[in-house]
Design an enzyme around this catalytic site. Structure first.
Site, PDB file in Angstrom:
ATOM      1  N   ASP A  66      51.186  57.875  42.236  1.00 37.26           N
ATOM      2  CA  ASP A  66      51.057  58.147  40.814  1.00 37.26           C
ATOM      3  C   ASP A  66      52.267  57.545  40.109  1.00 37.26           C
ATOM      4  O   ASP A  66      53.279  57.211  40.736  1.00 37.26           O
ATOM      5  CB  ASP A  66      50.995  59.664  40.592  1.00 37.26           C
ATOM      6  CG  ASP A  66      50.682  60.019  39.162  1.00 37.26           C
ATOM      7  OD1 ASP A  66      49.923  59.279  38.513  1.00 37.26           O
ATOM      8  OD2 ASP A  66      51.207  61.043  38.679  1.00 37.26           O
ATOM      9  N   ASP A 117      53.577  58.517  36.381  1.00 39.13           N
ATOM     10  CA  ASP A 117      54.363  59.512  35.648  1.00 39.13           C
ATOM     11  C   ASP A 117      54.687  60.700  36.539  1.00 39.13           C
ATOM     12  O   ASP A 117      53.799  61.295  37.152  1.00 39.13           O
ATOM     13  CB  ASP A 117      53.597  59.988  34.409  1.00 39.13           C
ATOM     14  CG  ASP A 117      53.422  58.882  33.386  1.00 39.13           C
ATOM     15  OD1 ASP A 117      54.445  58.312  32.979  1.00 39.13           O
ATOM     16  OD2 ASP A 117      52.277  58.578  33.022  1.00 39.13           O
TER      17      ASP A 117
END
Length: 259
Positions: free
Chosen positions: A13, A15
């Site tokens: 991922d 963020d």
């Protein structure tokens, strides 16, 4: 836990794992550098559908993080791949930004408000009441309802913003039709991403900061999962879920030596 095969490809991922509020997380640069040098296929994933991979590549580079354009996978790309598989050469009424409209153009979709096959909802900086009303009427008229992701809020410097999931709930209440979400935690996003880099779930790992999206999607796609504590999930919250990541680490810096 059963022995797993060595990790040959990585999905992470963005963020909360690599960056936080526009600032690189310590260790992110070293992790990405190790990945590039290893030659192992990898993807940086985001549920945000506003930006194209080219946009995100430029934004990350300005922060000092080098991620090849082909190593960025968004919920917009996953949505486009899903629609291309389901109904090649179809049409859609789109509420969203360039990341989503470009992805649909690239698969040959026609963007129209005249009897579209689908209504496709993604993030946008300005959700228009007129556009939402049109979406509701098209869905009632027979268009199938697709959303890039179920995230109900998004971050901003002023605080949380309503995001795709919240707007989808409004359209659902008005139209009586629930959407199909293509992004995390749907393992479809992971599987299409793995296919894009020629990787297999048994030898892949997913790194994320959220139990309810990153870890869940990785687990359901058959991958090893690593939860980092630099994002939304706190250590004590892990026990609130009926499933667990393969490993919990403080940050991405703890995984550099695993590459």
């Amino acid at each position: 836990m059963a022995d797993r095969k060595p990790i040959e490809s990585w999905l992470t991922d963005m963020d909360g794992v690599l960056i936080h509020e526009g600032v690189p997380i310590p260790g992110a640069d070293a992790f990405l550098k190790k990945l590039r040098e290893s030659g192992k296929p990898f993807l940086v994933l985001t549920n945000n559908s506003m930006y194209t991979p080219r946009d995100l590549h430029a934004r990350l580079r300005r922060m000092g993080l080098e991620v090849p354009i082909e190593s960025i996978w968004t919920s917009a790309l996953a949505t486009a791949q899903f629609l291309d598989d389901q109904r090649p050469g179809g049409s859609a009424y789109v509420i969203g930004e360039a990341g989503l409209t470009t992805a649909l153009h690239d698969i040959g979709y026609i963007l129209t408000d005249h009897e579209p096959d689908y209504v496709v909802l993604g993030e946008t900086r300005t959700y228009s009441f007129e556009a939402m009303t049109k979406a509701v009427r098209l869905i009632i008229g027979g268009a199938r309802f697709i959303c890039t992701n179920p995230d109900e809020t998004g971050p901003s410097t002023e605080g949380p913003l309503p995001a795709t999931g919240a707007v989808a709930a409004l359209i659902t209440q008005a139209s009586g039709k629930k959407p199909y979400f293509a992004g995390k935690p749907n393992p479809l996003m992971m599987r299409t991403g793995l296919n894009a880099i020629g990787a297999h779930s048994e030898t892949s790992a997913m790194i994320g900061d959220r139990m309810d999206t990153d870890v869940l999607a990785g687990m359901e796609a058959g991958m090893q999962t690593f939860l980092v504590l630099t994002g939304l999930t706190r250590p004590e919250q892990v026990e609130d879920f009926p499933y667990r990541p393969s490993q919990v680490v403080d940050s991405i810096a703890d995984l550099v030596d695993r590459v």
